[in-house]
Design a protein around this motif. Structure first.
Motif, PDB file in Angstrom:
ATOM      1  N   ARG A  95       0.791  -1.197   0.017  1.00 57.37           N
ATOM      2  CA  ARG A  95      -0.194  -0.014  -0.075  1.00 57.37           C
ATOM      3  C   ARG A  95       0.837   1.342   0.008  1.00 57.37           C
ATOM      4  O   ARG A  95       0.518   2.239  -0.653  1.00 57.37           O
ATOM      5  N   LYS A  96       2.057   1.250   0.765  1.00 56.42           N
ATOM      6  CA  LYS A  96       2.697   2.389   0.823  1.00 56.42           C
ATOM      7  C   LYS A  96       3.982   2.698  -0.063  1.00 56.42           C
ATOM      8  O   LYS A  96       4.749   3.308  -0.205  1.00 56.42           O
ATOM      9  N   GLY A  97       4.225   1.334  -1.035  1.00 59.33           N
ATOM     10  CA  GLY A  97       4.964   1.346  -1.863  1.00 59.33           C
ATOM     11  C   GLY A  97       6.523   1.046  -1.443  1.00 59.33           C
ATOM     12  O   GLY A  97       7.504   0.942  -2.097  1.00 59.33           O
ATOM     13  N   TRP A  98       6.465   0.347  -0.185  1.00 63.07           N
ATOM     14  CA  TRP A  98       7.784  -0.057   0.355  1.00 63.07           C
ATOM     15  C   TRP A  98       8.251  -1.334  -0.486  1.00 63.07           C
ATOM     16  O   TRP A  98       9.514  -1.784  -0.535  1.00 63.07           O
ATOM     17  N   LEU A  99       7.172  -2.178  -0.768  1.00 60.29           N
ATOM     18  CA  LEU A  99       7.295  -3.147  -1.826  1.00 60.29           C
ATOM     19  C   LEU A  99       6.494  -2.750  -3.234  1.00 60.29           C
ATOM     20  O   LEU A  99       5.539  -2.265  -2.911  1.00 60.29           O
ATOM     21  N   THR A 100       7.151  -3.289  -4.177  1.00 61.14           N
ATOM     22  CA  THR A 100       6.550  -2.638  -5.465  1.00 61.14           C
ATOM     23  C   THR A 100       5.507  -3.503  -6.180  1.00 61.14           C
ATOM     24  O   THR A 100       4.836  -2.902  -7.158  1.00 61.14           O
ATOM     25  N   SER A 101       5.599  -4.587  -5.986  1.00 62.73           N
ATOM     26  CA  SER A 101       4.648  -5.813  -6.606  1.00 62.73           C
ATOM     27  C   SER A 101       4.506  -6.906  -5.812  1.00 62.73           C
ATOM     28  O   SER A 101       4.916  -7.242  -4.914  1.00 62.73           O
ATOM     29  N   ALA A 102       3.486  -7.624  -6.534  1.00 60.33           N
ATOM     30  CA  ALA A 102       3.007  -8.870  -5.802  1.00 60.33           C
ATOM     31  C   ALA A 102       2.875  -9.906  -7.175  1.00 60.33           C
ATOM     32  O   ALA A 102       2.259  -9.948  -7.802  1.00 60.33           O
ATOM     33  N   SER A 103       3.768 -10.810  -7.042  1.00 57.85           N
ATOM     34  CA  SER A 103       3.973 -11.941  -8.177  1.00 57.85           C
ATOM     35  C   SER A 103       3.420 -12.895  -7.646  1.00 57.85           C
ATOM     36  O   SER A 103       2.790 -13.293  -6.471  1.00 57.85           O
TER      37      SER A 103
END
Length: 468
Positions: A300-308
């Protein structure tokens, strides 16, 4: 050239959503308007959302014993129009040769579009990295190394990793890193195999959180030392995520992803009786439930950029997993999830308020395209490929392997309730899936050629002095 108009839908991008009509000519989006334009075919998407086709940046279609590109119609049914697959290396091959050999397993077979990551196997050697400079010629902008799996062909030691990082940086190639401490894992495995080797839950205890957190910090330190941008794959833990967040906030180009199963499954699945827990064996392992909300927050906050998906549907399915019966350390790794990814992220992300619709588009499509630098993918914009999903947020159902196209005998998300699914999925303007069914022609996927200097090199535009 035939034209298609998708009208009256709510178009969602990473910043906002709006009512609009999309005109497609051939394979491209040629106009987005508020007025209805003439077209050979018109689809009324009133009451539905229009999203860019999903991009799954982490699949194993042929590596780690996974089924190959013949199953990629499953991705389309789930709303994913492009997969980015890891190309395995064989003894004596260069990176370039490995990429082209892997393409031979996909060309004319893949049903969705595809691109490749390179992958270091066989331990690597200094001479091998002389070929890194050629990767952009093959449309490859990323290269992965694995700190786990010591004693196997997948393992790379720290010196190898640093040599690769340094060379990759020179040519705009993003280093991707699987972070686990192999020596810790070997130590724990030896002890647990002597005590109760038949317990599948010991897959978790042999790869305790410290094995990932230590390796994540070490991987970040190696990237800082070699002045290389870094993308850390399949983050499972709050503490690993915080290490990535804090390094980025200190000014270093350190990024990461998580995966669907880490957001929704917990280690109790590994303890299911009758060896059912083997279905959920993957590396790093599924963790304590307490890590799930921090990972959602990170997305949500952009600390991780994606979900694969980290999709790996093992050839032989559950029967293959059973080859490890009696010794948890011999259970093959891999969890399927290519088809379910977007539905699960929408249902348990958007519908629960954990993420917005805009963030859903960002983590499932736009950011993966930016990672490897495919500017014509992952967006609904004039000039982009007409990879479009008409999304029905009113659909309600349940995940069942009976409805899967993944070619395996179980689903990791069997029985999960679903709210929302792809109603129609278009690949470059062609309808390929509808209401959970594949309706296109197999083998229509096309290789995509990524450009160097993807998103992880954005620091060059702003603060090139960060890494010198």
């Amino acid at each position: 050239m035939a034209t298609l108009l998708i009208k009256n839908g709510t178009i969602v991008d990473i910043d906002h959503e709006y009512q609009g009509n999309i005109l497609i000519e051939g394979e491209k989006i040629v106009a987005i308007t508020q007025t209805e334009l003439p077209a050979d075919q018109v689809i009324d998407a009133k009451g539905k959302y229009i999203l860019p086709g999903g991009i799954d940046e982490h699949t194993h279609l042929g590596s780690f014993g996974g089924l190959g590109f013949e199953t990629t119609h499953a991705a389309l049914v789930g709303g994913t129009t492009t997969v980015i697959d890891f190309a395995p290396m064989h003894e004596g091959e260069t990176f370039s040769e490995a990429i082209e050999a892997h393409d031979q397993t996909a060309a004319g077979i893949a049903s969705c579009d595809y691109a490749f990551h390179s992958m270091v196997m066989g331990g690597g050697h200094q001479g091998l990295f002389n070929d890194v400079k050629n990767l952009p010629k093959h449309g490859v902008s990323t290269i992965k190394l694995l700190m786990g799996y010591k004693g196997s062909e997948y393992y790379s030691n720290d010196e190898t990793i640093m040599h690769c990082m340094r060379e990759a940086r020179k040519y705009g190639i993003t280093t991707m890193l699987h972070c686990e401490n192999s020596d810790m894992i070997s130590y724990l495995t030896e002890i647990l195999e002597k005590e109760h080797p038949e317990q599948t839950i010991d897959h978790y205890y042999s790869r305790l959180p410290i094995t990932e957190v230590e390796a994540t910090h070490r991987g970040i330190d190696m990237a800082i030392l070699t002045r290389a941008p870094l993308f850390i794959v399949h983050v499972t833990l709050k503490d690993s995520m915080l290490a990535i967040r804090d390094a980025y906030n200190r000014g270093y180009p350190i990024y990461g992803e998580t995966c669907t199963h880490y957001l929704l499954l917990d280690k109790s699945y590994l303890g299911l009786p009758n060896f059912e827990g083997a279905k959920y064996v993957c590396a790093p392992p599924i963790r304590d439930k307490a890590n799930q909300e921090p990972l959602w927050e990170a997305l949500r906050k952009g600390w991780l950029t994606s979900a694969s998906s980290d999709h790996c549907a093992l050839i032989g399915g559950f029967e293959k997993k059973k080859t490890g019966y009696g010794d948890f350390a011999k259970i093959p790794n891999g969890v399927p999830g290519m088809q379910e990814r977007m539905m699960m992220l929408w249902t348990y992300g958007v519908e629960t308020g954990r993420i917005s619709r805009q963030k859903f588009v960002e983590i499932t499509a736009t950011n993966p395209a930016k990672l490897i630098n495919l500017p014509h993918k992952g967006r609904i914009a004039v000039g982009c490929d007409a990879d479009i999903v008409i999304w029905d947020d009113q659909y309600e159902g349940e995940i069942s392997n009976r409805e899967s196209y993944q070619g395996i005998d179980y689903s990791a998300f069997e029985g999960f309730k679903v709210k929302g699914r792809p109603d129609q999925v278009f690949l470059r303007g062609v309808l390929m899936a509808e209401k959970g069914q594949f309706v296109g022609d197999k083998g229509q996927g096309r290789r995509q050629y990524a450009k160097p200097y993807g998103r992880c090199f954005d620091y060059l535009k702003h603060s090139p002095e960060v890494l010198g």
